[in-house]
Design a protein around this motif. Sequence first.
Motif, mmCIF file in Angstrom:
data_model
loop_
_atom_site.group_PDB
_atom_site.id
_atom_site.type_symbol
_atom_site.label_atom_id
_atom_site.label_comp_id
_atom_site.label_asym_id
_atom_site.label_seq_id
_atom_site.Cartn_x
_atom_site.Cartn_y
_atom_site.Cartn_z
ATOM 1 N N LEU A 8 0.827 -1.208 0.000
ATOM 2 C CA LEU A 8 0.000 0.000 0.000
ATOM 3 C C LEU A 8 0.859 1.255 0.000
ATOM 4 O O LEU A 8 0.528 2.252 -0.646
ATOM 5 C CB LEU A 8 -0.929 0.007 1.219
ATOM 6 C CG LEU A 8 -2.220 -0.807 1.114
ATOM 7 C CD1 LEU A 8 -2.982 -0.775 2.431
ATOM 8 C CD2 LEU A 8 -3.101 -0.287 -0.023
ATOM 9 N N LEU A 9 1.973 1.216 0.744
ATOM 10 C CA LEU A 9 2.871 2.372 0.791
ATOM 11 C C LEU A 9 3.521 2.609 -0.573
ATOM 12 O O LEU A 9 3.658 3.758 -1.011
ATOM 13 C CB LEU A 9 3.948 2.169 1.857
ATOM 14 C CG LEU A 9 3.459 2.216 3.311
ATOM 15 C CD1 LEU A 9 4.603 1.911 4.270
ATOM 16 C CD2 LEU A 9 2.853 3.583 3.638
ATOM 17 N N LEU A 10 3.916 1.530 -1.234
ATOM 18 C CA LEU A 10 4.506 1.657 -2.563
ATOM 19 C C LEU A 10 3.488 2.223 -3.551
ATOM 20 O O LEU A 10 3.799 3.106 -4.360
ATOM 21 C CB LEU A 10 5.004 0.293 -3.044
ATOM 22 C CG LEU A 10 5.793 0.279 -4.358
ATOM 23 C CD1 LEU A 10 7.063 1.118 -4.235
ATOM 24 C CD2 LEU A 10 6.136 -1.157 -4.756
ATOM 25 N N TYR A 11 2.267 1.739 -3.456
ATOM 26 C CA TYR A 11 1.182 2.238 -4.304
ATOM 27 C C TYR A 11 0.904 3.709 -4.007
ATOM 28 O O TYR A 11 0.663 4.502 -4.920
ATOM 29 C CB TYR A 11 -0.064 1.390 -4.078
ATOM 30 C CG TYR A 11 -1.285 1.846 -4.830
ATOM 31 C CD1 TYR A 11 -1.297 1.893 -6.224
ATOM 32 C CD2 TYR A 11 -2.452 2.208 -4.162
ATOM 33 C CE1 TYR A 11 -2.424 2.296 -6.920
ATOM 34 C CE2 TYR A 11 -3.577 2.612 -4.845
ATOM 35 C CZ TYR A 11 -3.559 2.665 -6.221
ATOM 36 O OH TYR A 11 -4.679 3.072 -6.898
ATOM 37 N N SER A 12 0.951 4.074 -2.730
ATOM 38 C CA SER A 12 0.735 5.471 -2.335
ATOM 39 C C SER A 12 1.795 6.373 -2.944
ATOM 40 O O SER A 12 1.497 7.489 -3.396
ATOM 41 C CB SER A 12 0.756 5.598 -0.804
ATOM 42 O OG SER A 12 -0.265 4.825 -0.214
ATOM 43 N N GLY A 13 3.043 5.889 -2.970
ATOM 44 C CA GLY A 13 4.115 6.669 -3.582
ATOM 45 C C GLY A 13 3.871 6.884 -5.067
ATOM 46 O O GLY A 13 4.120 7.983 -5.590
ATOM 47 N N ALA A 14 3.366 5.856 -5.733
ATOM 48 C CA ALA A 14 3.048 5.989 -7.159
ATOM 49 C C ALA A 14 1.925 6.998 -7.367
ATOM 50 O O ALA A 14 1.940 7.771 -8.335
ATOM 51 C CB ALA A 14 2.645 4.632 -7.729
ATOM 52 N N LEU A 154 -9.135 1.504 -2.706
ATOM 53 C CA LEU A 154 -9.979 2.642 -3.087
ATOM 54 C C LEU A 154 -9.757 3.821 -2.148
ATOM 55 O O LEU A 154 -9.726 4.978 -2.578
ATOM 56 C CB LEU A 154 -11.454 2.229 -3.071
ATOM 57 C CG LEU A 154 -11.891 1.215 -4.133
ATOM 58 C CD1 LEU A 154 -13.375 0.903 -3.994
ATOM 59 C CD2 LEU A 154 -11.592 1.734 -5.532
ATOM 60 N N ALA A 155 -9.601 3.530 -0.846
ATOM 61 C CA ALA A 155 -9.395 4.606 0.131
ATOM 62 C C ALA A 155 -8.111 5.371 -0.167
ATOM 63 O O ALA A 155 -8.088 6.613 -0.149
ATOM 64 C CB ALA A 155 -9.357 4.024 1.546
ATOM 65 N N VAL A 156 -7.044 4.642 -0.464
ATOM 66 C CA VAL A 156 -5.768 5.290 -0.789
ATOM 67 C C VAL A 156 -5.876 6.045 -2.109
ATOM 68 O O VAL A 156 -5.363 7.161 -2.250
ATOM 69 C CB VAL A 156 -4.645 4.236 -0.851
ATOM 70 C CG1 VAL A 156 -3.358 4.854 -1.378
ATOM 71 C CG2 VAL A 156 -4.396 3.630 0.520
ATOM 72 N N SER A 157 -6.570 5.436 -3.079
ATOM 73 C CA SER A 157 -6.721 6.056 -4.397
ATOM 74 C C SER A 157 -7.473 7.375 -4.329
ATOM 75 O O SER A 157 -7.261 8.262 -5.153
ATOM 76 C CB SER A 157 -7.457 5.096 -5.349
ATOM 77 O OG SER A 157 -6.749 3.900 -5.521
ATOM 78 N N VAL A 158 -8.371 7.498 -3.358
ATOM 79 C CA VAL A 158 -9.154 8.718 -3.196
ATOM 80 C C VAL A 158 -8.437 9.717 -2.295
ATOM 81 O O VAL A 158 -8.372 10.913 -2.598
ATOM 82 C CB VAL A 158 -10.550 8.394 -2.608
ATOM 83 C CG1 VAL A 158 -11.272 9.675 -2.211
ATOM 84 C CG2 VAL A 158 -11.374 7.610 -3.618
ATOM 85 N N ALA A 159 -7.884 9.240 -1.183
ATOM 86 C CA ALA A 159 -7.339 10.138 -0.165
ATOM 87 C C ALA A 159 -6.139 10.940 -0.650
ATOM 88 O O ALA A 159 -6.077 12.166 -0.447
ATOM 89 C CB ALA A 159 -6.961 9.331 1.083
#
Length: 206
Positions: A8-14, A154-159
């Motif tokens: 999730l952290l790696l995805y958040s960085g992207a 979805l939460a990370v994709s929106v936030a």
Amino acid sequence: MTIGLPDLLLYSGALVILFLTPGPVWLALMARALSGGFQAAWPLALGVAVGDIVWPLVAILGISWILSMFDVFMAVLRWVACGVFIGMGVLLIKHARQKISTDSRLTRPGLWPGFMAGLVAILGNPKAVLFYMGVLPGFFDLRSVSVWDIAAILAVSVAIPMIGNLMLAAFVGQVRSIVTAPRTLTRINITSGLLLILVGMLIPLI
């Protein structure tokens, strides 16, 4: 949950990198912030957040797997995105001296027009399409995700885009009296146009 925190952290960085790449949402957000301040821009950020649910959900539900079977289609999509960015950049440079507020469709006052502008901007954003359809499946095994995994993605994709858009709107709203000076606005438009063209030229190489 089957996905881990590091994923999730790696995805958040992207997602942060995706947000920092100039695109239609940036231009739409800046246009409303320059014309009406933060009050005019936050509904657009909300519309973008709602739209940000759609693309990752479509990818998770399997459309990305279907598209992966059609390399030609993905290549065409990539070149279309390339053309869109370059076209937007050329038009922005061409109309560099034009005031942003003259585009009433984008800067029309009100919560609902702002919300709809944000929704349309993200749903028609080739950058988002390419990212979620082509990149998201590389972060997670979408064949085995659970309901909670989907909720987390979805939460990370929106936030992350929502926070970034609100910060950008607040910043532009604060400095809009400086930015809207004709000479400064022309320079910003030319710079933004060149960046869009650069992004468009880089898309086929990614």
